[in-house]
Design an enzyme around this catalytic site. Sequence first.
Site, short mmCIF file in Angstrom:
data_model
loop_
_atom_site.label_atom_id
_atom_site.label_comp_id
_atom_site.label_asym_id
_atom_site.label_seq_id
_atom_site.Cartn_x
_atom_site.Cartn_y
_atom_site.Cartn_z
N ASP A 66 -25.40 70.76 -50.29
CA ASP A 66 -24.47 70.18 -49.31
C ASP A 66 -23.80 68.93 -49.85
O ASP A 66 -24.23 68.36 -50.85
CB ASP A 66 -25.21 69.88 -47.99
CG ASP A 66 -26.59 69.27 -48.19
OD1 ASP A 66 -26.85 68.73 -49.27
OD2 ASP A 66 -27.41 69.35 -47.26
N ASP A 122 -35.81 67.52 -37.60
CA ASP A 122 -35.41 68.46 -36.55
C ASP A 122 -35.42 69.92 -37.05
O ASP A 122 -34.90 70.81 -36.39
CB ASP A 122 -34.02 68.10 -35.99
CG ASP A 122 -32.93 68.13 -37.06
OD1 ASP A 122 -33.22 68.48 -38.23
OD2 ASP A 122 -31.77 67.82 -36.73
N HIS A 124 -33.96 71.06 -39.80
CA HIS A 124 -32.78 71.49 -40.55
C HIS A 124 -33.12 71.75 -42.01
O HIS A 124 -34.03 71.14 -42.57
CB HIS A 124 -31.61 70.50 -40.41
CG HIS A 124 -31.78 69.20 -41.14
ND1 HIS A 124 -31.78 67.98 -40.50
CD2 HIS A 124 -31.92 68.90 -42.46
CE1 HIS A 124 -31.90 67.01 -41.40
NE2 HIS A 124 -32.00 67.55 -42.60
N GLU A 129 -28.16 72.39 -38.86
CA GLU A 129 -28.88 71.72 -37.78
C GLU A 129 -29.28 72.74 -36.72
O GLU A 129 -28.79 73.88 -36.72
CB GLU A 129 -27.97 70.64 -37.17
CG GLU A 129 -27.58 69.52 -38.14
CD GLU A 129 -28.73 68.53 -38.41
OE1 GLU A 129 -29.86 68.77 -37.95
OE2 GLU A 129 -28.45 67.50 -39.07
#
Length: 227
Positions: A66, A122, A124, A129
């Site tokens: 990313d 979380d 991800h 996400e």
Amino acid sequence: MKVYILKEKDINKRVAGRFIRLINKKENPVIGLATGSTPEGVYNELIKAFKKGIVSFKNTISFNLDEYLDLKDEKYSYRSFMNEKLINHIDIKQSFMPTDNYDDLIKAKGGIDIQLLGIGRDGHIAFNEPGTDFDSLTHIANIAEMTRIDNQRFFENGDKVPERAITMGLKTIMHSKRIILIAFGKNKADAVAKMINGPIHKSCPASILQKHPHVEIFIDEDAASLL
Ligand code: F6R
């Protein structure tokens, strides 16, 4: 899913060893890399091995997971991070960050042999996400508030974590031949437990890895504490 619970330094050595073996065996290895704090120890091991002549990356291509969009300063980019932590110290053939047609490019280079991953609090992976489609390919994503708070530590002088990034999708990641995910620390324990034992559900993007035929999870005792 194979799960290994080990000390951080042993994880770094073992994971680096996996990459070194692949690179020494395969003619044109393709590796998938991650940014963040988690993989830094692995990158240090790879640099050490390169300096000792144990491995050369001259036929290796890398694809990162990313990259931030809308950055005020290039110094915060994942390109800069990768250059500083690994790329500038080794003889790698080519190193790519996500662009348009990333999935086609990865395919044209033969596909990713081993993809390295971290995990967010979380759940991800890359910037996929909670709520991200399991069928997603490389796309522009909004970064969740929790992740922006966690990543703020890399930014200085009031500069803020951007709201958007370009990221491999969950399907992009699932196309990798092998996947190695690393997690350290108690703050990852909940996400790790959901990834390994929870239902495969969009609320924990990493849970999709349960469906991959060749995944290894390397975690320390703290990250394993809710298993
Ligand atoms: C980084 C990435 C992220 C991180 C995750 C954990 O390229 O894709 O998913 O792996 O946010 O970050 P750290 O390792 O800093 O805890």
